[in-house]
Write a protein that holds these residues in place. Structure first.
Motif, PDB file in Angstrom:
ATOM      1  N   GLU A  59       0.578  -0.006  -1.535  1.00 11.53           N
ATOM      2  CA  GLU A  59       1.646   0.979  -1.413  1.00 11.53           C
ATOM      3  C   GLU A  59       1.324   2.013  -0.334  1.00 11.53           C
ATOM      4  N   SER A  60       2.379   2.610   0.195  1.00 16.71           N
ATOM      5  CA  SER A  60       2.249   3.735   1.117  1.00 16.71           C
ATOM      6  C   SER A  60       3.532   4.549   1.072  1.00 16.71           C
ATOM      7  N   GLY A  61       3.481   5.738   1.669  1.00 16.63           N
ATOM      8  CA  GLY A  61       4.685   6.544   1.802  1.00 16.63           C
ATOM      9  C   GLY A  61       4.808   7.699   0.839  1.00 16.63           C
ATOM     10  N   GLY A  62       3.846   7.854  -0.060  1.00 17.62           N
ATOM     11  CA  GLY A  62       3.907   8.992  -0.963  1.00 17.62           C
ATOM     12  C   GLY A  62       3.650  10.291  -0.225  1.00 17.62           C
ATOM     13  N   GLY A 121      14.854  16.721  -1.926  1.00 17.77           N
ATOM     14  CA  GLY A 121      14.447  15.961  -0.750  1.00 17.77           C
ATOM     15  C   GLY A 121      14.379  14.468  -1.015  1.00 17.77           C
ATOM     16  N   SER A 122      13.913  13.748   0.005  1.00 18.98           N
ATOM     17  CA  SER A 122      13.855  12.287  -0.057  1.00 18.98           C
ATOM     18  C   SER A 122      12.493  11.794   0.400  1.00 18.98           C
ATOM     19  N   LEU A 123      12.125  10.635  -0.112  1.00 14.93           N
ATOM     20  CA  LEU A 123      10.932   9.922   0.331  1.00 14.93           C
ATOM     21  C   LEU A 123      11.222   8.436   0.256  1.00 14.93           C
ATOM     22  N   ARG A 124      10.545   7.661   1.110  1.00 13.14           N
ATOM     23  CA  ARG A 124      10.639   6.215   1.004  1.00 13.14           C
ATOM     24  C   ARG A 124       9.241   5.641   0.815  1.00 13.14           C
ATOM     25  N   LEU A 125       9.062   4.924  -0.273  1.00  7.88           N
ATOM     26  CA  LEU A 125       7.811   4.240  -0.541  1.00  7.88           C
ATOM     27  C   LEU A 125       7.892   2.808  -0.026  1.00  7.88           C
ATOM     28  N   SER A 126       6.763   2.309   0.461  1.00  7.88           N
ATOM     29  CA  SER A 126       6.672   0.932   0.922  1.00  7.88           C
ATOM     30  C   SER A 126       5.562   0.218   0.171  1.00  7.88           C
ATOM     31  N   CYS A 127       5.720  -1.092   0.032  1.00  3.31           N
ATOM     32  CA  CYS A 127       4.699  -1.919  -0.608  1.00  3.31           C
ATOM     33  C   CYS A 127       4.565  -3.195   0.201  1.00  3.31           C
ATOM     34  N   SER A 183      14.645  -2.157  -2.465  1.00  5.54           N
ATOM     35  CA  SER A 183      15.067  -3.164  -1.508  1.00  5.54           C
ATOM     36  C   SER A 183      13.842  -3.901  -0.987  1.00  5.54           C
ATOM     37  N   GLN A 184      14.093  -4.941  -0.230  1.00  9.90           N
ATOM     38  CA  GLN A 184      12.994  -5.734   0.334  1.00  9.90           C
ATOM     39  C   GLN A 184      13.409  -6.252   1.691  1.00  9.90           C
ATOM     40  N   GLU A 185      12.470  -6.592   2.519  1.00 12.79           N
ATOM     41  CA  GLU A 185      12.758  -7.209   3.798  1.00 12.79           C
ATOM     42  C   GLU A 185      11.527  -7.962   4.282  1.00 12.79           C
ATOM     43  N   ASN A 186      11.642  -8.479   5.515  1.00  9.30           N
ATOM     44  CA  ASN A 186      10.531  -9.229   6.127  1.00  9.30           C
ATOM     45  C   ASN A 186      10.120 -10.410   5.271  1.00  9.30           C
ATOM     46  N   ALA A 187      11.126 -11.237   4.949  1.00 15.46           N
ATOM     47  CA  ALA A 187      10.873 -12.435   4.154  1.00 15.46           C
ATOM     48  C   ALA A 187      10.164 -12.083   2.850  1.00 15.46           C
ATOM     49  N   GLN A 188      10.634 -11.016   2.245  1.00 15.50           N
ATOM     50  CA  GLN A 188      10.116 -10.565   0.947  1.00 15.50           C
ATOM     51  C   GLN A 188       8.660 -10.108   1.001  1.00 15.50           C
ATOM     52  N   LYS A 189       8.182  -9.768   2.197  1.00 11.07           N
ATOM     53  CA  LYS A 189       6.802  -9.324   2.304  1.00 11.07           C
ATOM     54  C   LYS A 189       6.660  -7.816   2.168  1.00 11.07           C
ATOM     55  N   THR A 190       7.756  -7.083   2.249  1.00 13.11           N
ATOM     56  CA  THR A 190       7.710  -5.631   2.117  1.00 13.11           C
ATOM     57  C   THR A 190       8.761  -5.184   1.120  1.00 13.11           C
ATOM     58  N   LEU A 191       8.315  -4.383   0.175  1.00 11.07           N
ATOM     59  CA  LEU A 191       9.191  -3.825  -0.845  1.00 11.07           C
ATOM     60  C   LEU A 191       9.327  -2.336  -0.591  1.00 11.07           C
ATOM     61  N   TYR A 192      10.528  -1.798  -0.789  1.00 10.79           N
ATOM     62  CA  TYR A 192      10.769  -0.382  -0.564  1.00 10.79           C
ATOM     63  C   TYR A 192      11.350   0.273  -1.812  1.00 10.79           C
ATOM     64  N   LEU A 193      11.126   1.556  -1.898  1.00 10.23           N
ATOM     65  CA  LEU A 193      11.809   2.378  -2.884  1.00 10.23           C
ATOM     66  C   LEU A 193      12.286   3.632  -2.161  1.00 10.23           C
ATOM     67  N   GLN A 194      13.583   3.707  -1.897  1.00  8.66           N
ATOM     68  CA  GLN A 194      14.173   4.889  -1.292  1.00  8.66           C
ATOM     69  C   GLN A 194      14.521   5.872  -2.396  1.00  8.66           C
ATOM     70  N   MET A 195      13.928   7.054  -2.332  1.00  6.11           N
ATOM     71  CA  MET A 195      14.126   8.053  -3.380  1.00  6.11           C
ATOM     72  C   MET A 195      14.838   9.257  -2.774  1.00  6.11           C
ATOM     73  N   SER A 196      15.970   9.616  -3.352  1.00  3.30           N
ATOM     74  CA  SER A 196      16.751  10.745  -2.877  1.00  3.30           C
ATOM     75  C   SER A 196      17.002  11.708  -4.031  1.00  3.30           C
ATOM     76  N   SER A 197      17.448  12.902  -3.686  1.00  4.22           N
ATOM     77  CA  SER A 197      17.721  13.935  -4.695  1.00  4.22           C
ATOM     78  C   SER A 197      16.557  14.062  -5.668  1.00  4.22           C
ATOM     79  N   LEU A 198      15.370  14.139  -5.118  1.00  2.00           N
ATOM     80  CA  LEU A 198      14.180  14.162  -5.957  1.00  2.00           C
ATOM     81  C   LEU A 198      14.104  15.415  -6.810  1.00  2.00           C
TER      82      LEU A 198
END
Length: 126
Positions: free
Chosen positions: A6-9, A16-22, A73-88
């Motif tokens: 994981e990254s993006g914390g 505010g907003s943050l996007r986490l990646s995996c 969400s996910q992308e890159n042939a399911q190699k990266t997972l995201y969590l877009q967090m808004s209105s935290l």
């Protein structure tokens, strides 16, 4: 063996907003039916499921506490997972973990996840 990183914390003010990646590795072609999920654990509380998705992206599920604010969400042939967090909110403060569960994948079932990342801290201040 599936590896998850994981990254993006970080720290953000309420609203505010943050996007986490995996970043995921170690999948085989048969992994397409895996569930991928985001979990979180706040100090003194049990770990809880936040959001989940099938690797094919057809189905998602969210905890009631984050519906309408978080998007998985996910992308890159399911190699990266995201969590877009808004209105935290301050109550979103926790260590967030990426996790994977082998098939059969039922996104509403938070049990059965066997692969875990190391976690990334999210802190929301009021």
């Amino acid at each position: 063996q599936v590896q998850l990183v994981e990254s993006g914390g970080g720290s953000v003010q309420a609203g505010g907003s943050l996007r986490l990646s995996c970043a995921a590795s170690g999948y085989t072609i048969s992994s397409i039916n895996y569930c991928m999920g985001w979990f979180r654990q706040a100090p003194g509380k049990v770990r809880e499921g936040v959001a989940a998705i099938t690797l094919g992206g057809a189905y998602t599920s969210y905890a009631d506490s984050v519906k309408g604010r978080f998007t998985i969400s996910q992308e890159n042939a399911q190699k990266t997972l995201y969590l877009q967090m808004s209105s935290l909110k301050p109550e979103d403060t926790a260590v967030y973990y990426c996790a994977a569960k082998p098939p059969p994948c039922v996104v509403r079932d938070w049990k059965g996840y066997i692969n875990w990342g190391q976690g990334t801290q999210v802190t929301v201040s009021s």
